[in-house]
Design a protein around this motif. Structure first.
Motif, PDB file in Angstrom:
ATOM      1  N   PRO A  25     -24.837  89.688  26.753  1.00 45.03           N
ATOM      2  CA  PRO A  25     -25.854  90.011  27.758  1.00 45.03           C
ATOM      3  C   PRO A  25     -25.889  91.507  28.040  1.00 45.03           C
ATOM      4  CG  PRO A  25     -24.411  88.219  28.497  1.00 45.03           C
ATOM      5  CD  PRO A  25     -23.766  88.846  27.299  1.00 45.03           C
TER       6      PRO A  25
ATOM      7  N   TYR B 214     -29.114  86.389  29.761  1.00 46.34           N
ATOM      8  CA  TYR B 214     -29.202  85.310  28.800  1.00 46.34           C
ATOM      9  C   TYR B 214     -30.447  84.486  29.098  1.00 46.34           C
ATOM     10  CZ  TYR B 214     -27.649  81.010  26.441  1.00 46.34           C
ATOM     11  OH  TYR B 214     -27.550  79.903  25.646  1.00 46.34           O
TER      12      TYR B 214
ATOM     13  N   GLY C 224     -30.779  81.494  40.627  1.00 46.05           N
ATOM     14  CA  GLY C 224     -30.260  81.946  39.339  1.00 46.05           C
ATOM     15  C   GLY C 224     -31.213  81.583  38.219  1.00 46.05           C
TER      16      GLY C 224
ATOM     17  N   GLY D 107     -25.834  73.674  37.570  1.00 45.04           N
ATOM     18  CA  GLY D 107     -25.654  74.998  36.966  1.00 45.04           C
ATOM     19  C   GLY D 107     -26.955  75.600  36.457  1.00 45.04           C
ATOM     20  N   ILE D 108     -26.930  76.908  36.290  1.00 43.62           N
ATOM     21  CA  ILE D 108     -28.149  77.659  36.009  1.00 43.62           C
ATOM     22  C   ILE D 108     -28.808  77.232  34.696  1.00 43.62           C
ATOM     23  CG2 ILE D 108     -29.066  79.978  35.515  1.00 43.62           C
ATOM     24  CD1 ILE D 108     -26.924  81.069  37.470  1.00 43.62           C
ATOM     25  N   VAL D 109     -28.008  77.044  33.647  1.00 42.92           N
ATOM     26  CA  VAL D 109     -28.598  76.729  32.341  1.00 42.92           C
ATOM     27  C   VAL D 109     -29.321  75.383  32.385  1.00 42.92           C
ATOM     28  CG1 VAL D 109     -28.075  76.164  29.937  1.00 42.92           C
ATOM     29  CG2 VAL D 109     -27.023  78.178  31.002  1.00 42.92           C
ATOM     30  N   GLN D 110     -28.656  74.373  32.942  1.00 42.04           N
ATOM     31  CA  GLN D 110     -29.279  73.050  33.013  1.00 42.04           C
ATOM     32  C   GLN D 110     -30.518  73.093  33.917  1.00 42.04           C
ATOM     33  OE1 GLN D 110     -29.678  70.657  35.507  1.00 42.04           O
ATOM     34  NE2 GLN D 110     -30.392  69.039  34.097  1.00 42.04           N
TER      35      GLN D 110
ATOM     36  N   GLN E 135     -27.450  78.442  42.772  1.00 39.53           N
ATOM     37  CA  GLN E 135     -27.479  77.302  41.851  1.00 39.53           C
ATOM     38  C   GLN E 135     -26.973  76.070  42.594  1.00 39.53           C
ATOM     39  OE1 GLN E 135     -24.126  78.732  39.077  1.00 39.53           O
ATOM     40  NE2 GLN E 135     -23.628  76.590  39.410  1.00 39.53           N
TER      41      GLN E 135
ATOM     42  N   LYS F 296     -25.111  87.805  21.006  1.00 34.69           N
ATOM     43  CA  LYS F 296     -25.232  87.037  22.241  1.00 34.69           C
ATOM     44  C   LYS F 296     -24.872  87.827  23.483  1.00 34.69           C
ATOM     45  CE  LYS F 296     -24.665  82.149  21.351  1.00 34.69           C
ATOM     46  NZ  LYS F 296     -23.802  80.990  21.592  1.00 34.69           N
TER      47      LYS F 296
ATOM     48  N   ASP G  86     -34.494  83.389  38.262  1.00 33.72           N
ATOM     49  CA  ASP G  86     -34.440  84.704  37.645  1.00 33.72           C
ATOM     50  C   ASP G  86     -34.490  84.623  36.118  1.00 33.72           C
ATOM     51  OD1 ASP G  86     -34.258  87.548  38.077  1.00 33.72           O
ATOM     52  OD2 ASP G  86     -32.286  87.425  37.140  1.00 33.72           O
TER      53      ASP G  86
ATOM     54  N   LYS H 188     -24.843  76.549  45.894  1.00 34.50           N
ATOM     55  CA  LYS H 188     -23.891  77.644  46.109  1.00 34.50           C
ATOM     56  C   LYS H 188     -24.679  78.742  46.812  1.00 34.50           C
ATOM     57  CE  LYS H 188     -20.843  78.776  42.746  1.00 34.50           C
ATOM     58  NZ  LYS H 188     -20.434  79.453  41.499  1.00 34.50           N
TER      59      LYS H 188
END
Lengths: 124, 371
Positions: free
Chosen positions: B298, B321, B223, B36-39, B32, B296, B226, B20
């Protein structure tokens, strides 16, 4: 859900009798990315049209949900504060936000049909 | 005229991988990919993440007495750097503010390789040209830069280039990988063991495709870069420090060499030294700290930090996060007296006071390879 309407700001509204279930669309969740926090309104809250009713935070950004019609909050999805990722995995189902009772059912007629919404996101 | 974003040599590959693309420091960069950013973040903490950092400025400073000249701009012990050793440095202004932060590597007695931030590269070059008379400053415009980060990076790059196995944190070597000449340093911005690889722009796409064939490797966007650097407690230039903050305020005292401090062998001698050294002696009115967030929610850059009485005593400069922690974390500046670990404060998020606690950084232990 037989009668689902959409807003230009990517919320969906599923009509269920005299109540409406509210969530964000698949398109919205894919744009937001990983949702890590959801803030929901109080049950029983009386909301005016245009009020910000929920906050959604993804890793990168914060977004909000506003209701395009006046309504009373009947219930909120109690699972979301602990499992905000449901918004990503099942935005049209388990990732619902709240159930509201509109002050005036006729207001819903101003919302987009599924076809009109599909045309809208095609343009984005 | 339309202001088009510049593209790195990996632009087409990013798009092909579902990146993206967003504007970042004048470039179109992948925030990302599909995962996705978390994975992507978790993958980097578990295996190997590859980041395109070709937007960053790569410069070479060369000239008789380049080390001495550079010490006028960088409060580190440039002269003590061994060949192929590198060091983190802030570049200070006359006012003691931070013009940029960079990594400097000694390539030869009188030759240094600098990697600077993309957004500040043009100003950095002008600054170097102004102050380093007699030095030749060359921009390596045809070089791409890849960061290969994660606990399996040492094993992976070691298989491809055995010479890198001997590298410890903050050292580099010239070597060949997939038949391409590279300059490889054991460094990075994620808190993990890893490498930064400078390679010809013309070769970087096929190089990256070969890396991605390995099951341990995944492409990672800005993402996750960071969130990884935030968990590692590392500053982002422009957010956590800028020309209006000094290294002492930014809690980067460790980046000022002992030899350049008041009682050091070559005390001062860098721009803004009088101000910075005075701050070391006298203390500062505000300081950068890390904080944990209760709950939780942010807490993002720009949020005010308040004390119990509701007085504004600070501002958040990075926050969000932390996927490894599964919790909200951040950093920001607080007034003197509030910087102690354990201090309870509040951050204002959309008008709501959210309890935060000053904590030690890094948030996630760094795992640099020190041999």
């Amino acid at each position: 859900m037989s009668n689902v309407k959409y807003s230009e700001s990517h919320e969906w509204f599923a009509v269920d009798g005299d109540e409406v279930i509210v969530g964000i669309t698949e398109f919205a969740q894919s744009q937001l990315g990983d949702v890590v926090f959801v803030e929901l309104p109080e049950e029983g809250a009386e909301l005016a049209a245009g009020d910000e009713v929920a906050v959604i935070e993804s890793v990168k950004a914060a977004g909000d949900i506003s209701l395009p019609f006046a309504a009373t909050v009947v219930a909120v999805n109690a699972a979301l504060p602990d499992e905000p990722e449901l918004v990503n995995s099942d935005p049209m189902g388990d990732g619902w936000f709240m159930r509201v009772r509109p002050a005036n059912a006729a207001d819903l007629e101003n919302l987009l049909s599924a076809d009109a919404y599909a045309a809208l996101i095609d343009g984005e | 005229m339309k202001n088009e974003s510049k593209k790195t040599p990996l632009y087409d590959l990013h798009v092909e991988l579902g990146g993206k693309m967003v504007p970042f420091a004048g470039y179109a960069m992948p925030v990302q990919y599909r995962a996705g950013i978390v994975q992507e973040h978790l993958h980097t903490r578990e295996a190997v993440g590859v980041f395109d950092v070709s937007h960053m400025g790569q410069l070479v400073v060369r000239g008789d007495n380049a080390a001495t000249a550079l010490e006028k701009l960088l409060p580190i012990d440039v002269q003590a750097l061994e060949i192929h050793q590198q060091c983190y440095a802030v570049m200070t202004s006359e006012a003691g503010g931070i013009l940029d932060d960079l990594i400097i590597t000694r390539w030869a007695e009188d030759e240094f390789f600098l990697v600077v931030n993309a957004a500040t590269a043009a100003a950095d070059i002008a600054h170097l040209q102004q102050h380093l008379r007699g030095c030749d400053i060359r921009v390596l415009g045809q070089q791409a830069l890849l960061a290969v980060q994660g606990p399996m990076a040492g094993e992976l790059i070691g298989e491809l280039a055995p010479a890198t196995r001997a590298l410890t944190f903050m050292h580099g070597t010239r070597t060949e990988i997939f038949g391409e000449d590279c300059y490889v340093t054991r460094s990075g911005y994620t808190g993990e063991d890893g490498f930064e690889i400078s390679i010809a722009a013309s070769a970087v796409e096929s190089f990256t495709r070969k890396l991605l064939e390995d099951g341990r490797v995944q492409m990672i966007g800005l993402g996750a870069r960071d969130t990884l650097r935030l968990e590692a407690g590392l500053c982002l230039y422009g957010n956590d420090m800028n020309s209006g903050t000094t290294p002492v305020e930014a809690s980067l005292l460790w980046s000022i060499a002992k030899s350049r401090r008041a009682d050091g062998a070559r005390a001062g001698g860098f721009l803004g030294a009088d101000i910075v050294l005075n701050q070391i002696a006298e203390g500062v009115s505000r300081k950068r700290v890390g904080f944990s967030v209760q709950g939780k929610i942010p807490v993002r850059a720009g949020a005010d930090i308040i004390d119990e009485a509701g007085n504004v005593v600070g501002k958040v400069t990075s926050g969000g996060y932390g996927p490894t922690l599964g919790a909200a974390i951040g950093m920001g500046y607080v007034d003197r007296g509030y910087e102690q670990t354990g201090t309870g404060l509040q951050a204002l998020v959309r008008g709501k006071a959210v309890p935060i606690t000053v904590v030690k950084t890094p948030f996630v232990p760094q795992r640099y390879y020190r041999g």
